[in-house]
Design a protein around this motif. Structure first.
Motif, mmCIF file in Angstrom:
data_model
loop_
_atom_site.group_PDB
_atom_site.id
_atom_site.type_symbol
_atom_site.label_atom_id
_atom_site.label_comp_id
_atom_site.label_asym_id
_atom_site.label_seq_id
_atom_site.Cartn_x
_atom_site.Cartn_y
_atom_site.Cartn_z
ATOM 1 N N VAL A 152 9.077 -6.713 8.469
ATOM 2 C CA VAL A 152 8.951 -5.633 7.452
ATOM 3 C C VAL A 152 10.205 -4.690 7.592
ATOM 4 O O VAL A 152 10.021 -4.568 6.325
ATOM 5 N N ARG A 153 10.565 -4.135 8.535
ATOM 6 C CA ARG A 153 12.228 -3.929 7.993
ATOM 7 C C ARG A 153 13.085 -4.249 7.371
ATOM 8 O O ARG A 153 13.700 -3.385 6.368
ATOM 9 N N ASN A 154 12.890 -5.326 6.827
ATOM 10 C CA ASN A 154 13.960 -6.016 5.433
ATOM 11 C C ASN A 154 13.424 -5.399 4.305
ATOM 12 O O ASN A 154 14.162 -5.025 3.361
ATOM 13 N N VAL A 155 11.800 -5.349 4.474
ATOM 14 C CA VAL A 155 11.472 -4.964 2.698
ATOM 15 C C VAL A 155 11.188 -3.326 3.135
ATOM 16 O O VAL A 155 11.246 -2.868 1.950
ATOM 17 N N LEU A 156 10.982 -2.793 3.801
ATOM 18 C CA LEU A 156 10.154 -1.085 3.907
ATOM 19 C C LEU A 156 11.811 -0.663 5.290
ATOM 20 O O LEU A 156 10.858 -0.120 5.934
ATOM 21 N N PRO A 157 12.602 -0.314 5.049
ATOM 22 C CA PRO A 157 13.794 0.718 6.316
ATOM 23 C C PRO A 157 13.854 1.433 6.484
ATOM 24 O O PRO A 157 13.426 1.822 7.079
ATOM 25 N N ASN A 158 12.949 2.187 5.493
ATOM 26 C CA ASN A 158 12.751 3.416 6.052
ATOM 27 C C ASN A 158 11.756 3.924 5.935
ATOM 28 O O ASN A 158 11.038 5.060 6.137
ATOM 29 N N GLU A 159 10.291 3.238 5.706
ATOM 30 C CA GLU A 159 8.889 3.921 6.254
ATOM 31 C C GLU A 159 8.805 3.669 7.614
ATOM 32 O O GLU A 159 9.444 3.400 8.546
ATOM 33 N N LYS A 160 7.768 4.954 7.287
ATOM 34 C CA LYS A 160 8.069 5.565 9.371
ATOM 35 C C LYS A 160 6.700 4.847 9.125
ATOM 36 O O LYS A 160 5.460 4.850 9.012
ATOM 37 N N ILE A 161 6.853 3.290 10.275
ATOM 38 C CA ILE A 161 5.937 2.525 11.568
ATOM 39 C C ILE A 161 6.023 2.510 12.487
ATOM 40 O O ILE A 161 7.087 2.485 12.831
ATOM 41 N N ASN A 162 5.187 2.258 12.956
ATOM 42 C CA ASN A 162 5.197 2.380 15.167
ATOM 43 C C ASN A 162 4.674 1.118 14.588
ATOM 44 O O ASN A 162 3.159 1.369 14.780
ATOM 45 N N GLY A 163 5.272 0.574 15.164
ATOM 46 C CA GLY A 163 4.150 -1.156 15.351
ATOM 47 C C GLY A 163 3.792 -1.095 17.103
ATOM 48 O O GLY A 163 3.771 -0.520 17.937
ATOM 49 N N ARG A 164 2.373 -1.853 16.418
ATOM 50 C CA ARG A 164 1.414 -1.453 18.019
ATOM 51 C C ARG A 164 -0.030 -2.812 17.274
ATOM 52 O O ARG A 164 0.360 -2.983 15.623
ATOM 53 N N PRO A 165 -0.236 -3.170 18.303
ATOM 54 C CA PRO A 165 -1.278 -4.601 17.561
ATOM 55 C C PRO A 165 -2.672 -3.563 17.233
ATOM 56 O O PRO A 165 -3.725 -4.254 18.101
ATOM 57 N N THR A 166 -2.843 -3.406 16.607
ATOM 58 C CA THR A 166 -3.917 -2.593 16.148
ATOM 59 C C THR A 166 -4.237 -2.846 14.161
ATOM 60 O O THR A 166 -3.012 -2.733 14.326
ATOM 61 N N PHE A 167 -5.118 -2.356 14.427
ATOM 62 C CA PHE A 167 -5.667 -2.486 12.534
ATOM 63 C C PHE A 167 -5.355 -0.904 12.416
ATOM 64 O O PHE A 167 -5.752 -0.230 13.535
ATOM 65 N N HIS A 168 -5.059 -0.345 11.569
ATOM 66 C CA HIS A 168 -4.786 1.371 10.629
ATOM 67 C C HIS A 168 -6.066 1.514 9.631
ATOM 68 O O HIS A 168 -6.436 1.276 8.689
ATOM 69 N N TYR A 169 -7.531 0.909 10.161
ATOM 70 C CA TYR A 169 -8.035 1.772 9.390
ATOM 71 C C TYR A 169 -8.101 3.038 8.947
ATOM 72 O O TYR A 169 -8.544 4.553 8.911
ATOM 73 N N ARG A 170 -8.590 3.248 7.575
ATOM 74 C CA ARG A 170 -7.802 5.108 6.866
ATOM 75 C C ARG A 170 -9.285 5.400 6.028
ATOM 76 O O ARG A 170 -8.439 6.018 5.336
ATOM 77 N N LEU A 171 -9.820 4.654 5.302
ATOM 78 C CA LEU A 171 -10.822 5.182 4.410
ATOM 79 C C LEU A 171 -11.504 6.102 4.381
ATOM 80 O O LEU A 171 -11.555 6.750 3.725
ATOM 81 N N PRO A 172 -12.114 6.247 5.700
ATOM 82 C CA PRO A 172 -13.430 7.402 5.712
ATOM 83 C C PRO A 172 -12.782 8.831 5.875
ATOM 84 O O PRO A 172 -11.693 8.690 6.350
ATOM 85 N N ASP A 173 -13.251 9.748 5.535
ATOM 86 C CA ASP A 173 -13.551 11.334 5.188
ATOM 87 C C ASP A 173 -13.665 11.585 7.164
ATOM 88 O O ASP A 173 -14.244 10.970 7.492
ATOM 89 N N ALA A 174 -12.916 12.718 6.828
ATOM 90 C CA ALA A 174 -13.191 13.181 8.528
ATOM 91 C C ALA A 174 -13.696 14.824 7.652
ATOM 92 O O ALA A 174 -13.630 15.562 7.334
ATOM 93 N N ARG A 175 -15.299 15.138 8.011
ATOM 94 C CA ARG A 175 -16.199 16.058 7.917
ATOM 95 C C ARG A 175 -16.851 17.003 8.973
ATOM 96 O O ARG A 175 -17.651 17.047 9.247
ATOM 97 N N VAL A 176 -15.264 17.496 9.379
ATOM 98 C CA VAL A 176 -15.345 17.998 10.503
ATOM 99 C C VAL A 176 -16.725 19.112 10.805
ATOM 100 O O VAL A 176 -17.121 19.416 11.831
ATOM 101 N N SER A 177 -16.122 20.175 9.660
ATOM 102 C CA SER A 177 -17.617 21.120 9.701
ATOM 103 C C SER A 177 -18.946 20.605 9.338
ATOM 104 O O SER A 177 -19.632 21.829 9.447
#
Length: 325
Positions: A247-272
C-alpha cells in the motif's frame, strides 16, 4: 384508559458471522462528526452521563476511558490542531499556536467522536451517545448546506483472507446503488467527494463470478482503480493491515492506520434529528454482510449485474428484491 406509548426504537440487526477467527465476538468502531459544542464540553457531558476517566491529550482532543459503553475519544477533526500526535512537536510554540487556532476553528471544523471497538451484539448501547449530543445542541449534516458530516462504521472482518475481503467488496459494489438510494447522502458530501462510489470499470471487473484473486493481486487491483481514501467503502486501512509495504509503495504519504476492519463511510451524521438512530444505517451494512456470506447468490447477482442494461436506479430496485429474499 390511556394507551401506552408506542416504542419507536429500531433494533440492530446481527450479521450472519458473529465471531472472528479466534472465536471472539466481532467488534465495530463508530465515528460521528458534528459541530456545536467543543470537544471538551462534549467529553465532559459524556463523562457525566456514562462515567469513566477523562484524559486531556491537548486542548482540542480528549479521551474518556472505561465509560459505561467503553472507551471513546472526542477531538476536532483536523490533524494540524493536534501537534502532540506528530513527532517532534511536543514542545515549543507550535502547540500554543495550534491551540489558539483550534478555538477559532471549532466554529467551522467538525468534532469527531470515535468509539473503541464495540462488540457487535452491544451496538444499541452507542445510541446513548446521541442523546448527550442532542442535549448539548450538536448540529449534524442536515443543519447547514456546508455541513458535510459523516457517520462511519468500522466492522471487523470476520476472516482475514482474500476470499472474505473479495466477497465483501463484490457484495458492497453490487448493493451500492440501493445503499446510496436508502442512505441518501447529503448533496454537499457528494460534491466534496468524501464518499465517492467505486468506478464502474472496477465494479465490472470484480463482480465477475470467477474473480478470486489472492491478497496481493486484490490489493494491486484496488489501488490501480482507487488510490484514495475517498470511497464510500474505504478498504485502505484493511489493505494496509494485510500488506503495509504494498500500500505504501502507491500511497507513501496518505493518512492510513492499518486495522483488520472495513471503513464504511457513506451515511450522514444527523445528530440533531430527535428521531435519528445509527441502527438503520448499520442494518443496511448487515445486508452487505448477508450477501457476502451467500457465495452462490453473490455469484448469481454478479452475473445478473454484468448482463443488466438499465440505469442504476433500476438496478437498485433489482437488488432490493434480492436482499429481501
Amino acid at each position: 384508559m390511556a394507551q401506552p406509548a408506542l416504542s419507536t426504537a429500531i433494533d440492530f440487526a446481527l450479521p450472519p458471522v458473529l465471531h472472528n477467527e479466534q472465536g471472539e465476538m466481532r467488534t465495530v468502531g463508530v465515528e460521528i462528526e458534528f459541530v456545536g459544542p467543543s470537544a471538551e464540553k462534549t467529553v465532559q457531558a459524556l463523562q457525566e452521563a456514562l462515567g469513566g476517566r477523562l484524559l486531556e491529550e491537548d486542548p482540542h482532543a480528549f479521551a474518556l476511558k472505561e465509560s459505561a459503553i467503553g472507551d471513546l475519544t472526542v477531538e476536532l477533526d483536523s490533524r494540524i490542531l493536534h501537534p502532540g500526535k506528530q513527532a517532534g512537536t511536543q514542545r515549543g510554540v507550535l502547540p500554543k499556536i495550534a491551540a489558539l487556532f483550534g478555538f477559532a476553528a471549532s466554529y467551522l471544523v467538525p468534532c469527531e467522536l470515535v468509539t473503541a471497538p464495540t462488540p457487535i451484539d452491544r451496538l444499541e448501547e452507542l445510541n446513548r451517545i446521541l442523546a448527550v449530543l442532542r442535549r448539548l445542541g450538536a448540529k449534524g449534516t442536515q443543519d447547514a448546506p456546508f455541513y458535510a458530516f459523516g457517520l462511519h462504521f468500522n466492522p471487523e472482518i470476520p476472516r482475514q483472507d482474500a476470499a472474505t475481503v473479495t466477497a465483501f467488496m463484490k457484495s458492497f459494489a453490487l448493493l451500492n446503488p440501493w445503499l446510496r438510494r436508502e442512505a441518501s447522502p447529503d448533496t454537499t458530501r457528494n460534491l466534496l467527494g468524501f464518499a465517492d462510489p467505486f468506478p464502474a470499470e472496477y465494479v465490472r471487473k470484480i463482480v465477475e463470478p470467477d474473480y478470486g484473486p489472492d491478497i496481493a493481486a486484490f490489493i494491486d487491483d484496488y489501488l490501480a482503480f482507487n488510490p484514495t481514501r475517498n470511497r464510500d467503502l474505504d478498504l485502505l486501512p484493511l489493505l494496509h493491515h494485510f500488506d503495509e509495504e504494498r500500500v505504501r509503495n502507491v500511497l507513501p504519504n496518505e493518512k492510513i492506520n492499518g486495522r483488520p476492519t472495513f471503513h464504511y463511510r457513506l451515511p450522514d451524521a444527523r445528530v440533531s434529528d430527535p428521531g435519528w438512530s445509527i441502527a438503520p444505517d448499520w442494518n443496511r451494512w448487515v445486508c452487505v454482510e448477508r450477501l457476502a456470506a451467500d457465495r452462490e447468490k453473490l455469484d448469481a447477482v454478479g452475473s445478473a449485474y454484468l448482463g443488466f442494461e438499465g440505469t442504476e436506479k433500476s438496478w437498485a430496485n433489482v437488488v432490493e428484491q434480492v436482499i429481501r429474499t
